[in-house]
Design a protein around this motif. Structure first.
Motif, mmCIF file in Angstrom:
data_model
loop_
_atom_site.group_PDB
_atom_site.id
_atom_site.type_symbol
_atom_site.label_atom_id
_atom_site.label_comp_id
_atom_site.label_asym_id
_atom_site.label_seq_id
_atom_site.Cartn_x
_atom_site.Cartn_y
_atom_site.Cartn_z
ATOM 1 N N LYS A 120 -60.321 -34.597 -12.220
ATOM 2 C CA LYS A 120 -60.198 -33.985 -13.544
ATOM 3 C C LYS A 120 -58.776 -34.159 -14.099
ATOM 4 O O LYS A 120 -58.582 -34.429 -15.280
ATOM 5 C CB LYS A 120 -60.529 -32.481 -13.461
ATOM 6 C CG LYS A 120 -61.985 -32.184 -13.415
ATOM 7 C CD LYS A 120 -62.199 -30.673 -13.454
ATOM 8 C CE LYS A 120 -63.661 -30.328 -13.458
ATOM 9 N NZ LYS A 120 -63.877 -28.874 -13.507
ATOM 10 N N ASP A 122 -56.651 -36.574 -13.378
ATOM 11 C CA ASP A 122 -56.421 -37.969 -13.745
ATOM 12 C C ASP A 122 -57.167 -38.327 -15.041
ATOM 13 O O ASP A 122 -56.674 -39.106 -15.849
ATOM 14 C CB ASP A 122 -56.881 -38.916 -12.626
ATOM 15 C CG ASP A 122 -55.982 -38.823 -11.406
ATOM 16 O OD1 ASP A 122 -54.831 -38.356 -11.554
ATOM 17 O OD2 ASP A 122 -56.440 -39.196 -10.313
ATOM 18 N N SER A 123 -58.347 -37.735 -15.248
ATOM 19 C CA SER A 123 -59.094 -38.071 -16.448
ATOM 20 C C SER A 123 -58.486 -37.422 -17.685
ATOM 21 O O SER A 123 -58.691 -37.917 -18.805
ATOM 22 C CB SER A 123 -60.559 -37.628 -16.307
ATOM 23 O OG SER A 123 -60.644 -36.216 -16.285
#
Length: 126
Positions: A120, A122-123
């Motif tokens: 989450k 990284d996104s």
């Protein structure tokens, strides 16, 4: 005319001196000195049957109960002692395995939670 058998019976009559009545007394001990651990073995067989030790303990418990019914107290004690040892080993192993599975589950859950958190993060571009 009477048949021969009936004539003989009436001629002989009933017994003049009846035999004394005999009684049989069976002494059943009120206390069972040898516990057979059947309930504990059944519990271990159903719920904590690690390496089939609960089932083997149940078999020894039944043998102990059979020996007790026959009157072989020494044999009953031997089988009961074996059943007790097997029950203790099965219980301890089951508790240890349960604790290990709980620790492994918690560890895997924690790792998966961290992986999801990092995905989450990284996104979102942090």
């Amino acid at each position: 005319m009477m048949p021969k058998e009936e004539h003989e019976v009436t001629m002989l009559g009933g017994p003049h001196h009846p035999a004394p009545e005999t009684t049989t007394v069976i002494n059943i001990p009120s206390d069972n000195p040898v516990p057979d651990h059947v309930v504990w073995s059944l519990f271990n067989t159903i719920f904590m049957n690690t390496c089939c030790l609960g089932f083997i303990a149940f078999a020894y418990s039944i043998k102990s109960r059979d020996r007790k019914m026959v009157g072989d107290v020494i044999g009953a004690q031997t089988y009961a002692s074996t059943a007790k040892c097997l029950n203790i080993i099965a219980l301890v192993l089951s508790i240890i395995l349960s604790i290990v599975f709980i620790i492994l589950f918690a560890r895997v859950f924690t790792e998966l939670n961290q992986i999801v958190y990092h995905m989450k993060k990284d996104s979102q571009g942090y």
